[in-house]
Design an enzyme around this catalytic site. Structure first.
Site, PDB file in Angstrom:
ATOM      1  N   ASP A  63      51.940   6.675   6.654  1.00  0.00           N
ATOM      2  CA  ASP A  63      51.087   5.671   6.506  1.00  0.00           C
ATOM      3  C   ASP A  63      51.661   4.257   6.059  1.00  0.00           C
ATOM      4  O   ASP A  63      52.835   4.307   5.585  1.00  0.00           O
ATOM      5  CB  ASP A  63      49.634   5.886   5.598  1.00  0.00           C
ATOM      6  CG  ASP A  63      50.160   6.451   4.246  1.00  0.00           C
ATOM      7  OD1 ASP A  63      51.435   6.665   4.106  1.00  0.00           O
ATOM      8  OD2 ASP A  63      49.613   7.201   3.570  1.00  0.00           O
ATOM      9  N   ASN A 129      41.280  11.883  -5.128  1.00  0.00           N
ATOM     10  CA  ASN A 129      39.962  12.227  -4.209  1.00  0.00           C
ATOM     11  C   ASN A 129      40.183  13.107  -3.198  1.00  0.00           C
ATOM     12  O   ASN A 129      39.199  13.510  -2.281  1.00  0.00           O
ATOM     13  CB  ASN A 129      39.373  11.057  -3.751  1.00  0.00           C
ATOM     14  CG  ASN A 129      40.119  10.354  -2.937  1.00  0.00           C
ATOM     15  OD1 ASN A 129      41.231  10.644  -2.530  1.00  0.00           O
ATOM     16  ND2 ASN A 129      39.676   8.987  -2.475  1.00  0.00           N
ATOM     17  N   GLU A 136      40.676   9.165   3.925  1.00  0.00           N
ATOM     18  CA  GLU A 136      39.871   9.058   2.640  1.00  0.00           C
ATOM     19  C   GLU A 136      38.746  10.303   2.978  1.00  0.00           C
ATOM     20  O   GLU A 136      38.740  10.634   4.023  1.00  0.00           O
ATOM     21  CB  GLU A 136      39.466   7.956   2.297  1.00  0.00           C
ATOM     22  CG  GLU A 136      40.235   6.774   2.112  1.00  0.00           C
ATOM     23  CD  GLU A 136      40.704   6.829   0.585  1.00  0.00           C
ATOM     24  OE1 GLU A 136      40.985   7.833   0.214  1.00  0.00           O
ATOM     25  OE2 GLU A 136      41.126   5.687   0.023  1.00  0.00           O
TER      26      GLU A 136
END
Ligand code: F6R
Length: 237
Positions: A63, A129, A136
Protein backbone atom coordinates in the site's frame (compact mmCIF):
# COMPACT_ATOMS: atom_id res chain seq x y z
CA UNK A 1 -3.99 -21.47 9.58
CA UNK A 2 -0.73 -21.95 11.44
CA UNK A 3 -0.09 -19.96 14.61
CA UNK A 4 3.39 -19.37 15.93
CA UNK A 5 3.09 -18.15 19.50
CA UNK A 6 6.60 -16.93 20.29
CA UNK A 7 8.14 -16.64 23.73
CA UNK A 8 9.51 -13.17 23.07
CA UNK A 9 9.20 -10.38 20.54
CA UNK A 10 12.71 -11.20 19.32
CA UNK A 11 11.64 -14.80 18.67
CA UNK A 12 8.57 -13.62 16.76
CA UNK A 13 10.72 -11.42 14.55
CA UNK A 14 13.18 -14.24 13.97
CA UNK A 15 10.32 -16.57 13.04
CA UNK A 16 9.26 -14.17 10.29
CA UNK A 17 12.77 -13.52 8.98
CA UNK A 18 13.45 -17.27 8.95
CA UNK A 19 10.37 -17.88 6.78
CA UNK A 20 11.52 -15.20 4.32
CA UNK A 21 15.18 -16.27 4.28
CA UNK A 22 14.24 -19.95 3.79
CA UNK A 23 12.03 -18.93 0.89
CA UNK A 24 14.65 -16.89 -0.94
CA UNK A 25 17.41 -19.39 -0.19
CA UNK A 26 15.38 -22.18 -1.82
CA UNK A 27 13.80 -19.95 -4.50
CA UNK A 28 16.00 -16.89 -5.07
CA UNK A 29 13.66 -15.35 -7.64
CA UNK A 30 10.66 -15.34 -5.28
CA UNK A 31 8.09 -12.56 -5.45
CA UNK A 32 7.57 -11.02 -2.02
CA UNK A 33 4.84 -8.64 -0.88
CA UNK A 34 6.09 -6.08 1.63
CA UNK A 35 4.20 -4.34 4.41
CA UNK A 36 5.42 -1.28 6.27
CA UNK A 37 4.68 0.10 9.75
CA UNK A 38 6.41 -0.07 13.12
CA UNK A 39 5.90 -3.84 13.44
CA UNK A 40 8.00 -4.51 10.36
CA UNK A 41 10.94 -2.27 11.26
CA UNK A 42 12.77 -4.91 13.35
CA UNK A 43 12.00 -7.54 10.70
CA UNK A 44 13.75 -5.49 8.03
CA UNK A 45 16.57 -4.63 10.45
CA UNK A 46 17.16 -8.34 11.00
CA UNK A 47 17.00 -9.18 7.29
CA UNK A 48 19.63 -6.51 6.71
CA UNK A 49 21.75 -7.79 9.58
CA UNK A 50 21.51 -11.36 8.23
CA UNK A 51 22.35 -10.04 4.74
CA UNK A 52 19.30 -11.71 3.22
CA UNK A 53 19.98 -12.66 -0.37
CA UNK A 54 17.25 -10.78 -2.19
CA UNK A 55 19.37 -10.00 -5.25
CA UNK A 56 17.15 -12.08 -7.55
CA UNK A 57 13.83 -11.42 -5.79
CA UNK A 58 11.06 -9.07 -6.86
CA UNK A 59 8.90 -7.09 -4.46
CA UNK A 60 5.45 -5.55 -4.41
CA UNK A 61 4.50 -2.94 -1.85
CA UNK A 62 1.19 -3.59 -0.16
CA UNK A 63 0.00 0.00 0.00
CA UNK A 64 0.91 3.67 -0.15
CA UNK A 65 -0.55 6.96 1.00
CA UNK A 66 -2.18 9.11 -1.63
CA UNK A 67 -1.19 12.70 -2.15
CA UNK A 68 2.41 12.60 -0.89
CA UNK A 69 5.46 13.34 -3.01
CA UNK A 70 7.30 10.01 -3.47
CA UNK A 71 10.32 11.32 -1.56
CA UNK A 72 8.17 12.38 1.41
CA UNK A 73 9.92 11.01 4.52
CA UNK A 74 6.67 9.35 5.66
CA UNK A 75 5.81 7.72 2.32
CA UNK A 76 6.02 3.94 2.30
CA UNK A 77 8.33 4.22 -0.70
CA UNK A 78 10.82 6.14 1.41
CA UNK A 79 10.27 3.74 4.34
CA UNK A 80 11.20 0.67 2.31
CA UNK A 81 14.18 2.42 0.72
CA UNK A 82 15.47 3.36 4.17
CA UNK A 83 14.77 0.02 5.87
CA UNK A 84 15.45 -2.55 3.15
CA UNK A 85 16.44 -1.42 -0.34
CA UNK A 86 19.33 0.88 0.45
CA UNK A 87 20.87 -1.10 3.33
CA UNK A 88 20.84 -4.29 1.21
CA UNK A 89 21.94 -2.38 -1.91
CA UNK A 90 18.93 -3.65 -3.86
CA UNK A 91 17.94 -2.06 -7.11
CA UNK A 92 14.81 0.10 -7.29
CA UNK A 93 13.85 -1.82 -10.44
CA UNK A 94 13.31 -4.89 -8.21
CA UNK A 95 10.29 -3.37 -6.54
CA UNK A 96 6.85 -2.28 -7.68
CA UNK A 97 5.36 0.70 -5.88
CA UNK A 98 1.62 1.45 -5.96
CA UNK A 99 1.35 4.01 -8.77
CA UNK A 100 -0.36 6.69 -6.70
CA UNK A 101 0.06 9.33 -9.39
CA UNK A 102 -1.84 7.37 -12.06
CA UNK A 103 -5.56 7.92 -12.62
CA UNK A 104 -6.17 4.18 -13.12
CA UNK A 105 -3.78 3.32 -10.28
CA UNK A 106 -5.69 0.28 -8.95
CA UNK A 107 -6.20 -1.38 -12.34
CA UNK A 108 -2.59 -0.67 -13.31
CA UNK A 109 -1.20 -2.27 -10.14
CA UNK A 110 -3.45 -5.32 -10.58
CA UNK A 111 -2.17 -5.69 -14.14
CA UNK A 112 1.49 -5.68 -13.15
CA UNK A 113 0.77 -8.07 -10.27
CA UNK A 114 -0.81 -10.53 -12.71
CA UNK A 115 2.10 -10.12 -15.13
CA UNK A 116 4.59 -10.92 -12.36
CA UNK A 117 2.76 -14.17 -11.51
CA UNK A 118 1.54 -14.84 -8.00
CA UNK A 119 3.19 -13.30 -4.95
CA UNK A 120 5.03 -16.15 -3.19
CA UNK A 121 5.03 -14.70 0.32
CA UNK A 122 2.93 -11.72 1.40
CA UNK A 123 4.08 -10.07 4.61
CA UNK A 124 1.32 -8.41 6.65
CA UNK A 125 0.86 -6.41 9.82
CA UNK A 126 -2.52 -5.78 11.43
CA UNK A 127 -4.17 -2.53 12.43
CA UNK A 128 -5.74 -2.14 15.87
CA UNK A 129 -9.10 -2.15 14.09
CA UNK A 130 -8.26 -5.36 12.20
CA UNK A 131 -7.27 -3.70 8.94
CA UNK A 132 -4.78 -5.40 6.63
CA UNK A 133 -2.95 -3.29 4.12
CA UNK A 134 -5.30 -0.35 4.26
CA UNK A 135 -8.41 -2.50 3.90
CA UNK A 136 -10.37 -0.85 6.65
CA UNK A 137 -13.44 -2.37 8.36
CA UNK A 138 -16.24 -2.70 5.81
CA UNK A 139 -13.88 -3.86 3.03
CA UNK A 140 -15.22 -6.81 1.08
CA UNK A 141 -13.51 -10.13 0.52
CA UNK A 142 -13.75 -9.52 -3.24
CA UNK A 143 -11.96 -6.15 -3.12
CA UNK A 144 -9.00 -5.55 -5.44
CA UNK A 145 -6.36 -2.80 -5.43
CA UNK A 146 -8.11 0.56 -5.11
CA UNK A 147 -8.10 3.94 -3.44
CA UNK A 148 -9.44 3.68 0.11
CA UNK A 149 -10.45 6.22 2.75
CA UNK A 150 -8.51 5.88 6.00
CA UNK A 151 -10.53 5.70 9.21
CA UNK A 152 -9.99 8.28 11.95
CA UNK A 153 -8.61 5.47 14.15
CA UNK A 154 -5.96 4.60 11.57
CA UNK A 155 -5.14 8.26 10.99
CA UNK A 156 -4.68 8.74 14.71
CA UNK A 157 -2.51 5.61 15.04
CA UNK A 158 -0.20 6.83 12.24
CA UNK A 159 -0.27 10.57 12.90
CA UNK A 160 3.06 10.41 14.76
CA UNK A 161 4.81 9.64 11.44
CA UNK A 162 3.68 13.03 10.18
CA UNK A 163 4.63 15.16 13.18
CA UNK A 164 2.76 18.45 12.93
CA UNK A 165 1.93 17.81 9.25
CA UNK A 166 -1.47 16.55 8.12
CA UNK A 167 -1.82 12.79 7.86
CA UNK A 168 -3.27 11.71 4.46
CA UNK A 169 -6.95 10.76 4.28
CA UNK A 170 -6.60 8.26 1.44
CA UNK A 171 -4.31 5.42 0.43
CA UNK A 172 -3.93 3.00 -2.45
CA UNK A 173 -4.11 -0.53 -1.08
CA UNK A 174 -4.03 -4.03 -2.48
CA UNK A 175 -7.52 -5.43 -1.92
CA UNK A 176 -8.45 -8.44 0.17
CA UNK A 177 -8.89 -10.63 -2.88
CA UNK A 178 -5.53 -9.38 -4.21
CA UNK A 179 -3.85 -10.31 -0.91
CA UNK A 180 -5.58 -13.71 -0.85
CA UNK A 181 -4.15 -14.45 -4.32
CA UNK A 182 -0.66 -14.76 -2.82
CA UNK A 183 0.64 -18.31 -2.41
CA UNK A 184 1.31 -17.78 1.29
CA UNK A 185 0.56 -15.09 3.87
CA UNK A 186 2.66 -14.26 6.92
CA UNK A 187 1.18 -11.89 9.47
CA UNK A 188 3.21 -10.53 12.36
CA UNK A 189 1.53 -8.92 15.37
CA UNK A 190 3.54 -7.57 18.29
CA UNK A 191 2.59 -5.52 21.30
CA UNK A 192 -0.40 -5.13 23.61
CA UNK A 193 -2.14 -2.70 21.26
CA UNK A 194 -2.77 -5.63 18.88
CA UNK A 195 -4.12 -8.07 21.50
CA UNK A 196 -7.82 -7.20 20.97
CA UNK A 197 -7.57 -7.42 17.18
CA UNK A 198 -5.83 -10.81 17.46
CA UNK A 199 -8.44 -12.15 19.86
CA UNK A 200 -11.19 -10.99 17.50
CA UNK A 201 -9.39 -12.49 14.50
CA UNK A 202 -9.15 -15.88 16.16
CA UNK A 203 -12.80 -15.93 17.17
CA UNK A 204 -14.45 -14.74 13.95
CA UNK A 205 -14.47 -15.72 10.31
CA UNK A 206 -15.09 -13.64 7.17
CA UNK A 207 -16.25 -10.71 9.27
CA UNK A 208 -16.21 -7.39 7.36
CA UNK A 209 -15.83 -5.46 10.61
CA UNK A 210 -12.37 -7.05 11.02
CA UNK A 211 -10.88 -7.60 7.53
CA UNK A 212 -8.03 -9.72 8.93
CA UNK A 213 -10.61 -12.49 9.53
CA UNK A 214 -10.81 -13.00 5.75
CA UNK A 215 -7.27 -14.38 5.81
CA UNK A 216 -8.31 -17.45 7.75
CA UNK A 217 -9.73 -19.01 4.59
CA UNK A 218 -6.27 -18.96 2.97
CA UNK A 219 -4.69 -22.44 2.90
CA UNK A 220 -1.23 -21.09 3.80
CA UNK A 221 -1.74 -18.39 6.39
CA UNK A 222 0.86 -18.14 9.18
CA UNK A 223 0.16 -15.87 12.12
CA UNK A 224 3.19 -14.98 14.23
CA UNK A 225 2.51 -13.51 17.67
CA UNK A 226 4.66 -12.15 20.44
CA UNK A 227 3.50 -12.67 24.06
CA UNK A 228 1.79 -9.26 24.28
CA UNK A 229 -0.17 -9.67 21.04
CA UNK A 230 -1.20 -13.16 22.22
CA UNK A 231 -2.06 -12.00 25.75
CA UNK A 232 -5.85 -12.12 25.28
CA UNK A 233 -6.08 -15.53 23.68
CA UNK A 234 -5.82 -19.01 25.09
CA UNK A 235 -4.46 -21.44 22.57
CA UNK A 236 -3.29 -24.07 25.04
CA UNK A 237 -0.26 -24.90 22.94
C1 F6R B 1 1.41 -1.06 6.27
C2 F6R B 1 0.11 -1.67 6.38
C3 F6R B 1 -0.69 -1.62 7.64
C4 F6R B 1 0.11 -1.91 8.90
C5 F6R B 1 -0.78 -1.76 10.13
C6 F6R B 1 0.00 -1.94 11.40
O1 F6R B 1 1.95 -1.31 4.97
O2 F6R B 1 -0.32 -2.20 5.44
O3 F6R B 1 -1.75 -2.54 7.53
O4 F6R B 1 0.63 -3.21 8.83
O5 F6R B 1 -1.37 -0.50 10.13
O6 F6R B 1 0.91 -0.89 11.53
P1 F6R B 1 1.99 -0.89 12.69
O7 F6R B 1 2.92 -1.99 12.39
O8 F6R B 1 2.66 0.47 12.57
O9 F6R B 1 1.26 -1.06 13.96
Amino acid sequence: MRIIQSESTADAISAVTTILMDKVNSHPSSVIGLATGRTMEPVYAQLVQKEANFQKSFFFMLDEYMGLPSNHPSSFKQYIKDHLLNPLKLNESQIAFPPVDKTDAGEYYEKILVEAGRVDVQLLGIGQNGHIGFNEPGSTKESRTRIVQLTEETRKANQSHFGEGEMPREALSMGISTILSAKSLVMLATGKSKADAIKYLLNHHDDPSCPATYLKSHPHFTLVLDPDAASKINLNI
